[in-house]
Design a protein around this motif. Structure first.
Motif, short mmCIF file in Angstrom:
data_model
loop_
_atom_site.label_atom_id
_atom_site.label_comp_id
_atom_site.label_asym_id
_atom_site.label_seq_id
_atom_site.Cartn_x
_atom_site.Cartn_y
_atom_site.Cartn_z
N PRO A 9 0.80 -1.22 0.00
CA PRO A 9 0.00 0.00 0.00
C PRO A 9 0.84 1.28 0.00
N THR A 10 0.28 2.31 -0.62
CA THR A 10 0.86 3.65 -0.56
C THR A 10 0.20 4.36 0.61
N GLU A 42 4.76 1.71 0.49
CA GLU A 42 5.28 2.44 -0.67
C GLU A 42 5.24 3.95 -0.42
N LEU A 190 -3.37 -1.43 -12.06
CA LEU A 190 -1.95 -1.56 -12.40
C LEU A 190 -1.72 -2.54 -13.56
N1 GLU Z 1 1.34 1.13 -3.96
C1 GLU Z 1 0.34 0.80 -4.91
C2 GLU Z 1 -1.04 1.16 -4.37
O1 GLU Z 1 -1.19 1.42 -3.18
C3 GLU Z 1 0.34 -0.67 -5.24
C4 GLU Z 1 1.55 -1.04 -6.01
C5 GLU Z 1 1.63 -2.50 -6.42
O2 GLU Z 1 0.90 -3.34 -5.87
O3 GLU Z 1 2.45 -2.77 -7.27
O4 GLU Z 1 -1.97 1.22 -5.14
#
Ligand code: GLU
Length: 290
Positions: A9-10, A42, A190
């Motif tokens: 997670p961000t 992240e 993604l």
């Molecule tokens: N950090 C990203 C998010 O929170 C996810 C990145 C990933 O799973 O590669 O959406």
């Protein structure tokens, strides 16, 4: 092969129902395959990190019974590794400095920037990676194969921003390699970014993980659940019923007798029953309709 999954997670706000579905799916796929499940925060972009949100993520995952293995990895502490990866790409002649804004880049030519032929000399430049004129196909265990012509569909993309922060694309592949991630189950926002990541893995000689993208969850206006459109934060007091909703959305509905059961009990049942082939191709947020 040892299965290693992850949730990444961000910390730009609290987790919402979409994050829960991604966390639960990656957790179940890992545990059902006797794998480990790692956590990566992240926090690559300091201005986007909301104070308190990292602790809130830990508390939330714990409350939902989603216990990760080992220590979480923090992207904010990984600058050295990203620098080394960038250096390797530079040595391989795959990186060039660019002074274009996003709009200028798009206006010039989607796939190649004039900065490649006429390198700018000023300070504080972004760096782009040169892409091959070839297609990349990535097999997705949920959605199926995806082919993208990187140069035409995306264009040479940024690996280091003007403000010298590393891009998500570079950081995510360096960290997935560092954590020996074998399987990535995450939200389908993604999905279209995956070929870029696979290309970086090729350039850096990293092993390619197996990818699976979950369908996007929409609210009752058909919008994707995200922090930007103010998806409701998860209410940890409702953990058992939210978990059972998440399992239902993933095509793994618990029996009625388990709907209100403690999260550990629901998860134990779900690990034993998990079948990735039952994940539907489209999902709606039940909370939006409550
Ligand atoms: N950090 C990203 C998010 O929170 C996810 C990145 C990933 O799973 O590669 O959406």
């Amino acid at each position: 092969m040892n299965y290693v999954g992850r949730f990444a997670p961000t910390p730009s706000g609290p987790l919402h129902f979409g994050s829960l579905v991604a966390a639960v799916a990656s957790y179940l796929d890992a545990r059902a395959n006797q794998g480990s499940w790692l956590l990566r925060i992240e926090d690559l972009d300091p201005p986007r990190t909301v104070p308190g949100s990292i602790d809130a993520i830990f508390l939330c995952l714990d409350t939902f019974g989603l216990h990760w293995d080992g220590e979480p990895l923090f992207q904010s502490q990984r600058q050295q590794a990203y620098c080394e990866a960038l250096e390797q790409l530079l040595q391989q002649g795959q990186i060039y400095p660019c002074s274009c804004s996003r709009a200028q880049f798009k206006a010039n030519s989607l796939y190649r920037c004039p900065c490649l032929a006429h390198p700018p000399s000023s300070q504080g430049l972004a760096r782009r990676i040169r892409l091959p004129r070839q297609s990349i196909t990535v097999d997705d265990v949920i959605i199926g194969p995806q082919t993208q012509h990187l140069a035409d569909d995306v264009g040479d993309f940024v690996v280091q921003r003007k403000d010298q922060l590393f891009s998500y694309q570079l950081a995510v592949v360096v960290d997935d390699a560092e954590q020996h991630i074998s399987n990535i189950i995450r939200g389908s926002d993604l999905y279209h970014q995956t070929p870029r990541q696979v290309w970086l893995q090729n350039c850096l000689n990293f092993k390619q993980p197996i990818y699976g993208h979950l369908p996007i969850i929409t609210n009752n206006q058909g919008q994707k659940l995200s922090k930007q459109n103010l998806a409701r934060p998860l209410d940890i007091l409702q953990a058992p019923s939210l978990l059972s909703e998440a399992l239902e959305r993933l095509g793994q509905a618990t029996p009625c007798t388990l709907r209100q059961a403690p999260v550990e009990e629901q998860l134990a049942w779900a690990v034993a029953q998990w079948d990735i082939n039952c994940v539907p191709k489209c999902m709606q947020d039940p909370v939006a309709f409550a």
